[in-house]
Design a protein around this motif. Sequence first.
Motif, short mmCIF file in Angstrom:
data_model
loop_
_atom_site.label_atom_id
_atom_site.label_comp_id
_atom_site.label_asym_id
_atom_site.label_seq_id
_atom_site.Cartn_x
_atom_site.Cartn_y
_atom_site.Cartn_z
N UNK A 526 0.84 -1.20 0.00
CA UNK A 526 0.00 0.00 0.00
C UNK A 526 0.87 1.25 0.00
N UNK A 527 0.57 2.17 -0.92
CA UNK A 527 1.37 3.40 -1.00
C UNK A 527 1.10 4.31 0.21
N UNK A 528 0.00 4.00 0.94
CA UNK A 528 -0.39 4.89 2.04
C UNK A 528 0.69 5.07 3.08
N UNK A 529 1.53 4.02 3.24
CA UNK A 529 2.56 4.11 4.28
C UNK A 529 3.60 5.18 3.96
N UNK A 530 3.71 5.54 2.66
CA UNK A 530 4.69 6.56 2.32
C UNK A 530 4.11 7.96 2.47
N UNK A 531 2.80 8.04 2.75
CA UNK A 531 2.19 9.36 2.80
C UNK A 531 2.60 10.12 4.04
N UNK A 532 2.28 11.42 4.01
CA UNK A 532 2.64 12.25 5.16
C UNK A 532 1.84 11.86 6.39
N UNK A 533 0.69 11.20 6.20
CA UNK A 533 -0.18 10.89 7.34
C UNK A 533 0.36 9.75 8.18
N UNK A 534 1.24 8.94 7.55
CA UNK A 534 1.63 7.71 8.25
C UNK A 534 2.22 7.99 9.62
N UNK A 535 2.89 9.17 9.76
CA UNK A 535 3.53 9.37 11.07
C UNK A 535 2.51 9.54 12.18
N UNK A 536 1.29 10.00 11.82
CA UNK A 536 0.26 10.10 12.87
C UNK A 536 -0.22 8.71 13.27
N UNK A 537 -0.20 7.80 12.31
CA UNK A 537 -0.56 6.41 12.63
C UNK A 537 0.43 5.86 13.65
N UNK A 538 1.71 6.10 13.35
CA UNK A 538 2.76 5.62 14.26
C UNK A 538 2.60 6.27 15.65
N UNK A 539 2.25 7.56 15.65
CA UNK A 539 2.11 8.26 16.93
C UNK A 539 0.95 7.67 17.73
N UNK A 540 -0.16 7.38 17.04
CA UNK A 540 -1.29 6.80 17.75
C UNK A 540 -0.91 5.49 18.41
N UNK A 541 -0.13 4.68 17.70
CA UNK A 541 0.33 3.41 18.27
C UNK A 541 1.23 3.68 19.47
N UNK A 542 2.15 4.64 19.33
CA UNK A 542 3.12 4.89 20.40
C UNK A 542 2.45 5.41 21.66
N UNK A 543 1.40 6.22 21.51
CA UNK A 543 0.77 6.81 22.70
C UNK A 543 0.17 5.74 23.61
N UNK A 544 -0.19 4.58 23.02
CA UNK A 544 -0.74 3.52 23.86
C UNK A 544 0.28 3.08 24.90
N UNK A 545 1.55 3.26 24.58
CA UNK A 545 2.60 2.75 25.47
C UNK A 545 3.24 3.85 26.29
#
Length: 883
Positions: A526-545
């Motif tokens: 999926x090309x979505x992972x290269x988009x600028x939004x992906x870092x918010x996805x990563x941040x959402x995951x990180x905040x859980x921890x």
Amino acid sequence: MLVERLKESNTELYRPALETLRTLIRTSTSSMTSVPKPLKFLRPHYPDLQALYETWPPSEDKSLFADILSVLAMTYSDTQPRGTLRYRLLAAALRPPFSPLADPGSWGHEYVRHLAAELGEEYNLREEEAAGINGTPEHPPLPGSFDDLRALAKDCAVFLLNHNAEPDAVDLLEELEIVDEIVALVDENNFNRVCQYMIRCVNLLPPPDDVNFLTTAHAIYVQYRKFPEALALSIRLSNPDMIREDFNAPGNPLMKRQLAFIIARAQIPLEWLHPIEDSDTEEMIEEFPEDLIECLSNAHLSNHFRDFGKELGVLEPKSLEDVYKSHLENTRPGVTANIDSARANLAGTFVNAFVNAGFGNDKLLVEADEGNSWIYKNKDHGMLSATASLGLSLLWDTDIGLSHVDKYTYSSEENIKAGALLATGILNTGVRTEADAALALLGEYTENKSVPLKSAAFIGLGLAYCGSHREDIISYILPHVSDDSVTMEISSLAALSLGFIFVGSKNGDVSTTMLQTLLEKHEAGDKGLDEKWAKFFALGLALLYLGAQEESDATIEFLKAIDHPISKTAQVLVEACAYAGTGNVLKIQAMLHYCDDHVGTSADGGKEEKEEKVDDTFQAFAVLAISLIAMGEEIGAEMALRQFNHLMHYGEPVIRKAVPLAIALVSASNPQLPLLDTLSKYSHDNDLSVALNAIFAMGIIGAGTNNARLGQMLRQLAGYYQKEPDCLFMVRVAQGLVHMGKGTIGINPFFSDREIMSKPAVAGLLGVFTAFLDTKAFILDKYHWMFFFLVPAMYPRFLITLDEDLRSIPVTVRVGQAVDVVGQAGKPRTISGFQTHQTPVRLGTTERGELGTEEYISFAHVMEGFVILQKNPGWEKEDKMDV
């Protein structure tokens, strides 16, 4: 003579000779600097006595002899290591069980200090031998097992505790790895100093010792019924069971209310406080009384905040011109600034929202006439932010606020409607209501087809329930995270919203879904992972921890399996969040290593460079990570600032861009002069993205402080960047931040004497900073509503004293700079340079308050936020002298 007596064969005379020796040594204390006389004269005889000792048969006398030798060994500690300890253990071994050895303290303080030092050495040596590190020991091994060493250490600790040397006692037990046993040794005179020292040590200890220290201090506080202190430690450990026990422990209803205020400030999920019920019984076992629920849900925050504003005389709304003071800017005459009016109006939106936040009476939106509202002065996506800023102006005011926002939810204009949804979320941040209005209004929009409405609903829910860990919201948002058919933008914002709601919860369902989605998207190419939004996805995951420490390891390992640049970013983020605010040195070093790689220096050019381009976002996050980990303790934060200087000189552009943000994170709402000068320098940088971030960082550092020096700097920048609409926009917003809440609202994530880190606040700050790592793509594009991520971090910096019926009462308090007095002798002043005020008062980030008179007894241990007072029964009014 006595030594000769011991060498004779007549055994009858030994006992009296030893007794005389002992009394002589004990009674002859000369001045501090010279060696006591008997020790001086006996020193030459020490080797003879040692030889003599070996020839005696074991007996009670021999034990006494060993005890005396143990004291003499102090003078020989350089030639024969650990002699004191050795004879002490021998003496203990030779006594019959019914007459134990005299307390080590009876030989005096110096002797105990000697023993303590040698105990530590010996224990470490034995540990190493057990691990088989070094070969043969150079001296004969000492008698006694680990348990004997520990028993002796406890004797020493008791002596040290009773003689005002609490830090030494804690350190000794820490070296022997039995800190948790100190709970039994303290008494009500010294427990407080012991706990304060232990809490101060936490930042400097490696895990797992740090958690161990907190639990031990917590046990001591509970033992002496100091509930607010104990609760503060449970919140730091974020352990639901401990928080529940502490909250339900006290019987006094006033004390319970005070604890409720602390919990509401920390935004602890209410579900943690109820006793755990069996899965069969559906209904709750007992509900809390109404007044407690109100304290727990921050229901009165808005009213108190407005009264506080009235007291300080800042109730009147401020216009934009009051903030900009543009008549003071030195603009060159004849230069017509190319004013992008839409951009200027947009800046006005944010300034107006931040400055009048929480007062609910600003001129542009709330008080404006129907058709004349500021909202219609903005174009397309500007309307979204303008409507959303209505929520900020009515912050925490759930009743009146909703009726104001409501009329915009029926607007035909999509952006206004989306803004109204976001405003609903902002309104409810940090406040719980029975009605649960935010979920009722926003829940249905999560399924909406329109992208602005959908994303506004996600973020609105994320802000409204930030840190609440509400399981019932998962069903609204989680499906959108894993849905393949939606764009990366939607799924990332959904992930971020869940990160906000479940911040620090390590929630299994949410984190597995996010990881699975990342893996599937990667495998599907999926090309979505290269988009600028992906870092918010990563941040959402990180905040859980957030704050999970080593519990995040499994996730990091899983991320390593995904071979994609985004996984590197996610690893850095998860690790940084897990150790946020711990000051863990090893993690900071790891992050510095990430910054060290020079990505994209390949010589081949061509195709290589295209791939390399994507790969360096993780470095920007590594820079933020350094400050995220170091921000908990002052020494670490200072060292981090020095590192940032180097990174600024030698780093790649992507790193330089992140440095001003990292500086802002270390001291949010805490404007220190050296930092202001540094940022002022960066704000004139050639690289505009660095300058933009530096200007924003100046706003964050001064948020809500009304700092005059900063105001002056920003006005100069406004003149300097007259022709750069982007920079001018940022300067305006920074000016709004500095005057946030007219100087009454701060965004520092630490509270309760900068001891407890508020997780929602950290989440909010990270959300904004992530958007700023790519300013052009988010803030300066149409996603300027991301400024509102700051809302969870905004909290009034006040001290309001309440009487037993929770009504505000004026008392005199002293407010001054906080001073660290842990481990100092006597009762030093805890604040310096204080001024005396009537409550309610405003407290700066580094300030601390204390009651001015003994008239009231406070229930809270830290004078901050809401403090419940009770009349001191023993207090008489001092008679005024009649003139």
